[in-house]
Design a protein around this motif. Structure first.
Motif, PDB file in Angstrom:
ATOM      1  N   GLU A 141      39.714  27.578  38.349  1.00 16.38           N
ATOM      2  CA  GLU A 141      40.540  28.409  37.488  1.00 16.38           C
ATOM      3  C   GLU A 141      41.944  27.820  37.362  1.00 16.38           C
ATOM      4  O   GLU A 141      42.365  27.001  38.172  1.00 16.38           O
ATOM      5  N   GLU A 142      42.681  28.272  36.344  1.00 11.44           N
ATOM      6  CA  GLU A 142      44.084  27.881  36.239  1.00 11.44           C
ATOM      7  C   GLU A 142      44.836  28.458  37.432  1.00 11.44           C
ATOM      8  O   GLU A 142      44.511  29.535  37.937  1.00 11.44           O
ATOM      9  N   THR A 210      45.944  32.602  41.143  1.00 13.23           N
ATOM     10  CA  THR A 210      45.468  32.543  39.760  1.00 13.23           C
ATOM     11  C   THR A 210      46.640  32.832  38.837  1.00 13.23           C
ATOM     12  O   THR A 210      47.610  33.519  39.198  1.00 13.23           O
TER      13      THR A 210
END
Length: 211
Positions: A141-142, A210
């Motif tokens: 994920e980012e 995140t």
């Protein structure tokens, strides 16, 4: 041919750019491996000749496609073993790194495939690091480093660096486990379920959230 020394170099180069974009320099590589710069220079020349890294004098070091493939393969082994030890043998997340360093060179491909299947083909290890699949691909994920997250940022703890076992224990004691939802309150402080918690010293540079 497989070589633990070569694998350690490739893993370290791979690790360096997993969670930030700057390529590793020879001096950084020497520091992370606790080796003399002259030894690193000699090995980097050998890795370059083998087509595993690209490097120009006084410049940074980068993995070639073949080097990245080999690095991903050994990292896959390491992280699957760490996950296996935590899930099947009740190791704590600060205890698995050294064990995995030994076992990653000893397990057969067949046993590793069996471990992967038994674990349900996990995408992440106990520290939140992505486990490459058999083709070297990762799913991530980012993210933002806690130190760079602005006040008011809300996110989930995505990854905690496993470099320092003492810090890992402190992060766990603070209740900042992988998956914990939090809000950045101020420098050195976050809120979990509305309650303020102090971030352990050094954790802001070792915890990723995140976006």
């Amino acid at each position: 041919m497989p070589s633990p020394a070569v694998d350690d170099y490739l893993k370290t180069i791979y690790h360096h750019t997993e969670w930030q974009v700057e390529q590793i320099t020879p001096s950084q590589l020497a520091a992370q491996l606790s080796l003399a710069p002259s030894s690193v220079t000699e090995m980097v020349q050998k890795l370059t000749a083998q087509g595993l890294v690209s490097h120009r004098p006084y410049g940074p070091i980068a993995l070639t496609p073949e080097g990245a493939r080999r690095a991903a393969a050994i990292i896959r082994r390491h992280r699957l073993i760490e996950t296996w030890l935590v899930r099947e043998f009740d190791y704590a997340w600060d205890e698995v790194h050294d064990e995995a360093e030994i076992l990653e060179h000893a397990l057969s491909d067949r046993l590793l495939a069996g471990i992967d299947e038994r674990l349900g083909h996990p995408h992440f290890d106990p520290h939140g690091d992505a486990i490459p699949d058999a083709d070297g691909r990762v799913h991530r994920e980012e993210f933002v480093l806690l130190a760079d997250a602005p006040v008011g940022h809300r996110g989930r703890v995505l990854r905690v660096s496993d470099r320092d076992p003492v810090l890992l224990r402190a992060v766990q004691d603070a209740g900042l486990d992988i998956g914990t939802e939090l809000e950045v309150d101020a420098a050195g402080c976050v809120r979990v379920a509305g309650a303020a918690r102090t971030v352990p010293a050094g954790a802001e540079e070792a915890v990723w959230l995140t976006v």
